[in-house]
Design an enzyme around this catalytic site. Structure first.
Site, PDB file in Angstrom:
ATOM      1  CG  ASN A   1       8.350  -3.826  -2.038  1.00 57.43           C
ATOM      2  OD1 ASN A   1       7.290  -3.226  -1.900  1.00 57.43           O
ATOM      3  ND2 ASN A   1       8.408  -5.069  -2.502  1.00 57.43           N
TER       4      ASN A   1
ATOM      5  CB  SER B   1      11.424 -10.129   2.874  1.00 54.80           C
ATOM      6  OG  SER B   1      11.422 -11.532   3.054  1.00 54.80           O
TER       7      SER B   1
ATOM      8  N   GLY C   1      -3.883   0.596   2.296  1.00 56.94           N
ATOM      9  CA  GLY C   1      -2.889   1.314   3.077  1.00 56.94           C
ATOM     10  C   GLY C   1      -2.662   0.779   4.476  1.00 56.94           C
TER      11      GLY C   1
ATOM     12  CG  HIS D   1       7.643  -9.866  -1.569  1.00 58.27           C
ATOM     13  ND1 HIS D   1       6.795  -9.634  -2.630  1.00 58.27           N
ATOM     14  CD2 HIS D   1       7.882 -11.209  -1.564  1.00 58.27           C
ATOM     15  CE1 HIS D   1       6.535 -10.778  -3.245  1.00 58.27           C
ATOM     16  NE2 HIS D   1       7.185 -11.747  -2.610  1.00 58.27           N
TER      17      HIS D   1
ATOM     18  CG  ASP E   1       9.215  -9.004  -5.292  1.00 62.62           C
ATOM     19  OD1 ASP E   1       9.016  -7.848  -4.885  1.00 62.62           O
ATOM     20  OD2 ASP E   1       8.312  -9.721  -5.767  1.00 62.62           O
TER      21      ASP E   1
END
Length: 219
Positions: A112, A141, A17, A114, A150
């Site tokens: 997200n 990103s 986390g 990445h 992705d």
């Protein structure tokens, strides 16, 4: 995203986390006009759950092994997210590939982070692959999640130079610092109502974002 007050976030994790804690800190510091409504993990032993609970954040575990199908698992995920009142869903080291229907249900509300400069190096082990390819720069990103792994529209990127003698571990540490920085940037733009996804196109301050916002990290 029409709302009143602070933007409510749901953060999905599978491990320690690190990005969750960075987001929580930014919320506490007032750098983000947002608050974490729920921390959700697919693993009961995720270290990030303990850290989240220590901060007084609501947590939940939805383990894939308890569901006969991915559809049932994702239905439970959606119920927990929606029940929390979250308006923006953040994948932060969540190690499950979500289906196209799930992504579509949260279109424009699902992000997200990445560890690569997308569209390069989708998938796993990006730091090793970057070093093996002899790349001179690397980074992270933040992108909207779509049905393509992705592959959703990229909001912003943080870049770092690849140094002589770098290992996957040393490179990962510098990229992680960029992840923390650019995830907060993307969330802040959405929280301020400045950035939206319209017809799979990012709009920033009323104009189409032609290329990702790029933030350069240390050399």
């Amino acid at each position: 995203m029409s709302r009143g007050g602070k933007l409510k976030l749901a953060v999905l994790i599978s491990g320690r986390g690190s990005n969750l804690l960075a987001i929580a800190q930014a919320c506490r510091d007032g750098r983000l006009d947002a608050g974490i409504a729920l921390v959700l993990s697919d693993r009961g032993d995720a270290a990030g759950l303990t850290a989240a609970a220590a901060l007084g954040l609501a947590t939940a575990v939805i383990d894939r092994v308890n569901f006969a199908t991915r559809e049932a698992f994702e239905t439970a995920l959606a119920a927990a997210i929606d029940g929390s009142g979250a308006e923006l869903v953040l994948l932060a080291g969540f190690m499950r590939i979500l289906s196209a229907p799930f992504a579509a249900a949260y279109a424009g509300r699902l992000l997200n982070i990445h560890p690569s400069l997308l569209p390069k190096y989708k998938g796993l082990e990006t730091h090793r692959r970057v070093l093996e390819a002899g790349e001179r720069e690397h980074g992270a990103s933040v992108h909207f999640v779509t049905g393509e792994l992705d592959g959703g529209p990229v909001i912003c990127q943080g870049r770092v130079a690849v140094r002589p003698g770098d290992s996957p571990q040393s490179l990962a540490a510098r990229v992680l610092a960029e992840e923390h920085r650019i995830y907060a940037l993307a969330i802040s733009l959405i929280a301020a109502g400045r950035l939206q996804l319209r017809d799979n196109t990012i709009v920033l301050d009323g104009r189409v974002l032609e290329a990702p916002i790029v933030e350069d990290g240390p050399e």
